[in-house]
Scaffold this active site. Structure first.
Site, PDB file in Angstrom:
ATOM      1  N   HIS A   1      -7.876  -3.892 -14.090  1.00 36.61           N
ATOM      2  CA  HIS A   1      -6.837  -3.848 -13.047  1.00 36.61           C
ATOM      3  C   HIS A   1      -7.483  -3.546 -11.699  1.00 36.61           C
ATOM      4  O   HIS A   1      -8.435  -2.759 -11.619  1.00 36.61           O
ATOM      5  CB  HIS A   1      -5.790  -2.787 -13.392  1.00 36.61           C
ATOM      6  CG  HIS A   1      -4.562  -2.914 -12.550  1.00 36.61           C
ATOM      7  ND1 HIS A   1      -4.517  -2.484 -11.240  1.00 36.61           N
ATOM      8  CD2 HIS A   1      -3.353  -3.471 -12.807  1.00 36.61           C
ATOM      9  CE1 HIS A   1      -3.319  -2.756 -10.736  1.00 36.61           C
ATOM     10  NE2 HIS A   1      -2.597  -3.354 -11.664  1.00 36.61           N
TER      11      HIS A   1
ATOM     12  N   GLU B   1      -3.478 -11.153 -10.553  1.00 36.57           N
ATOM     13  CA  GLU B   1      -2.807 -10.216  -9.649  1.00 36.57           C
ATOM     14  C   GLU B   1      -3.547 -10.186  -8.314  1.00 36.57           C
ATOM     15  O   GLU B   1      -4.514  -9.429  -8.161  1.00 36.57           O
ATOM     16  CB  GLU B   1      -2.808  -8.807 -10.259  1.00 36.57           C
ATOM     17  CG  GLU B   1      -2.069  -8.705 -11.571  1.00 36.57           C
ATOM     18  CD  GLU B   1      -1.546  -7.295 -11.823  1.00 36.57           C
ATOM     19  OE1 GLU B   1      -0.395  -7.182 -12.239  1.00 36.57           O
ATOM     20  OE2 GLU B   1      -2.269  -6.312 -11.576  1.00 36.57           O
TER      21      GLU B   1
HETATM   22  P1  13P Z   1       3.801  -4.223  -8.256  1.00 35.08           P
HETATM   23  O1  13P Z   1       4.738  -4.992  -9.157  1.00 35.08           O
HETATM   24  O2  13P Z   1       4.284  -2.831  -7.950  1.00 35.08           O
HETATM   25  O3  13P Z   1       3.401  -4.992  -7.051  1.00 35.08           O
HETATM   26  O4  13P Z   1       2.433  -3.976  -9.110  1.00 35.08           O
HETATM   27  C1  13P Z   1       1.839  -5.035  -9.745  1.00 35.08           C
HETATM   28  C2  13P Z   1       0.780  -4.500 -10.620  1.00 35.08           C
HETATM   29  O5  13P Z   1      -0.227  -3.996 -10.157  1.00 35.08           O
HETATM   30  C3  13P Z   1       0.999  -4.580 -12.082  1.00 35.08           C
HETATM   31  O6  13P Z   1      -0.158  -4.284 -12.801  1.00 35.08           O
END
Ligand code: 13P
Length: 363
Positions: A135, A274
Site C-alpha cells: 500500500h 491506487e
Molecule cells: P480512500 O478511499 O480514503 O481514498 O483510500 C483509498 C485507499 O487507500 C484504500 O486502500
C-alpha cells in the site's frame, strides 16, 4: 498532458503491437466476481469493527454475486475472524462464503527478532484470508513519520562528519577513500555543497522513504507460501503522472513484486491500482478514462508476463476516493473488477451503497 497518447507510445515501444485484447475464448464475463474491500487503515477498536461489519451485513442481506473484504488493523483481526464465520453469516444475514478477512500488511520473515512485525503464518493461523501488500501508505509515507530524514541531515553535518573522521583515523584499517571523501566534504570550501546535499536527501527521504519493491516482493512470496491471497497495491504519485512516468513506474512495481511468482500461483493474486494523488481526504477519484487506461495497461502487462488465460482471471481493483456516487461508473469500466475503499468503508451506509452498486439502496 494527453495520457492516452503517452500510453499508446509507451506500449508501442514495449510490444510493437499496441493495444491487445484478451481473446474471447478466455473471457467469461460471469467468471470474475466483483470484489469490494474496505481498508480500515488505523481506525476502529475490535468491538467497533464488529459493530460496523454487522451494520453493513444488515444492509446487504440480498447481496449474492459480490465478494466482500474487510481489512481491520492487526488488533481487530481475531475478533472479526470470530464474527464472520460462514455458518453464522448465512443464518443471520443470508450471506456466507463470500466474506474475506484481510490484513493490511505482513512481514516477510517467518519468525525472529523483528519487534513489532507480524508474519504471514501468524495471520493465516488466526483466519486471515488475504493480505494487502505494498500500500502507498507504506511504500512512500514512512519517511516523514519515522524521522529518516532528520537522522540523515544530522549525519551530514560538519560536526558529525568530523567526529566520524576522527574515529576512522584512529581505527586499525581506515579506508583511505572514505577518509579522503570525508575530508573533502568537511572542507570549508565545500560547506555549501554539503548543506545542499543534506537538504536534498532530507526532502527525498521525507517524501519517498518507505518499503522498497524488493521488500514488497518478499512479502508477496511469504504470503503466498502461507496460503494467503495477496492484494498487491501499485500506483503512481502526482510527480510521476505529470512527468509521463506512470506506466514505467507501474511496470517496475508490478514486475518486481511478482518476480518469482509462478503462473499457477497467479489466481491467488489480486492487483489494486491506487494512484496516490487520488487517495484520501481532500483528493478526488481519478478520472474514469485514466482508470480504464491503467487497468488495460496492467492487464496487458499480465498478458506479457503470464499469458492470456491468467490475465483474464486476475482481478484488478481500483482504489482512491471510491464513494457511493462514483462506484457505479467505476464498476462499469471494462477492466475494473472491484474496489479497495478507504474512508467510505468506515461508514456503514456508504460502504453498503458501494457494495450494492447497481442495486436499489435500502438506506
Ligand atoms: P480512500 O478511499 O480514503 O481514498 O483510500 C483509498 C485507499 O487507500 C484504500 O486502500
Amino acid at each position: 498532458m494527453n495520457t492516452s497518447t503517452t500510453y499508446r507510445n509507451y506500449y508501442r515501444q514495449r510490444t510493437a503491437d499496441r493495444w491487445r485484447k484478451i481473446p474471447a475464448e478466455h473471457l467469461d464475463p460471469g467468471a470474475i466476481r466483483p470484489f469490494l474491500a474496505g481498508n480500515w487503515k488505523m481506525n476502529l477498536i475490535p468491538r467497533a469493527g464488529v459493530a460496523l461489519a454487522a451494520r453493513i451485513f444488515d444492509l446487504c442481506r440480498d447481496i449474492k454475486d459480490v465478494d466482500l473484504g474487510f481489512a481491520p488493523p492487526f488488533t481487530g483481526l481475531s475478533t472479526l475472524a470470530g464474527y464472520i464465520q460462514p455458518d453464522f453469516l448465512r443464518r443471520e444475514y443470508g450471506i456466507g462464503r463470500n466474506v474475506f478477512l484481510l490484513a493490511q500488511d505482513t512481514f516477510f520473515e517467518s519468525k525472529g527478532a523483528f519487534t513489532g512485525e507480524i508474519s504471514a503464518d501468524m495471520l493465516a493461523a488466526i483466519g486471515v484470508d488475504r493480505v494487502i501488500v505494498g500500500h502507498s501508505d507504506r511504500r512512500s509515507n514512512l519517511g516523514k513519520y519515522f524521522g529518516f530524514s532528520s537522522s540523515v541531515a544530522r549525519r551530514l553535518s560538519p560536526e558529525f562528519l568530523m567526529h566520524t573522521l576522527h574515529h576512522l583515523e584512529q581505527s586499525e584499517n581506515p579506508n583511505p577513500q572514505v577518509i579522503t571523501t570525508l575530508n573533502h566534504l568537511i572542507d570549508e570550501k565545500n560547506s555549501g555543497m554539503l548543506a545542499g546535499l543534506a537538504t536534498f536527501l532530507e526532502t527525498e527521504l521525507t517524501e519517498r522513504a518507505g518499503e522498497s519493491d524488493d521488500a514488497i516482493r518478499r512479502k508477496v512470496q511469504a504470503a503466498l507460501a502461507n496460503g494467503l491471497q495477496v492484494i498487491l497495491c501499485c500506483g503512481e504519485n502526482l510527480e510521476a503522472r505529470n512527468d509521463g512516468e506512470t506506466f514505467t513506474l507501474l511496470e517496475r512495481q508490478i514486475t518486481t513484486s511478482l518476480e518469482g511468482v509462478a503462473r499457477h500461483a497467479m489466481p491467488e493474486v489480486i492487483i489494486a491500482y491506487e494512484p496516490i494523488w487520488a487517495i484520501g481526504v481532500g483528493a478526488q477519484s481519478a478520472p474514469l478514462e485514466q482508470i480504464s487506461e491503467v487497468h488495460d495497461f496492467i492487464r496487458n502487462l499480465l498478458m506479457d508476463l503470464y499469458g492470456e488465460q491468467v490475465a483474464a482471471q486476475v482481478r484488478i481493483l481500483y482504489g482512491g476516493n471510491v464513494k457511493p456516487d462514483n462506484i457505479e461508473a467505476v464498476m462499469q469500466l471494462a477492466g475494473v473488477d472491484g474496489a479497495l475503499v478507504g474512508g467510505a468503508s468506515l461508514n456503514a451506509a456508504d460502504f453498503a451503497k458501494i457494495i450494492r452498486f447497481g442495486l436499489p439502496n435500502v438506506v
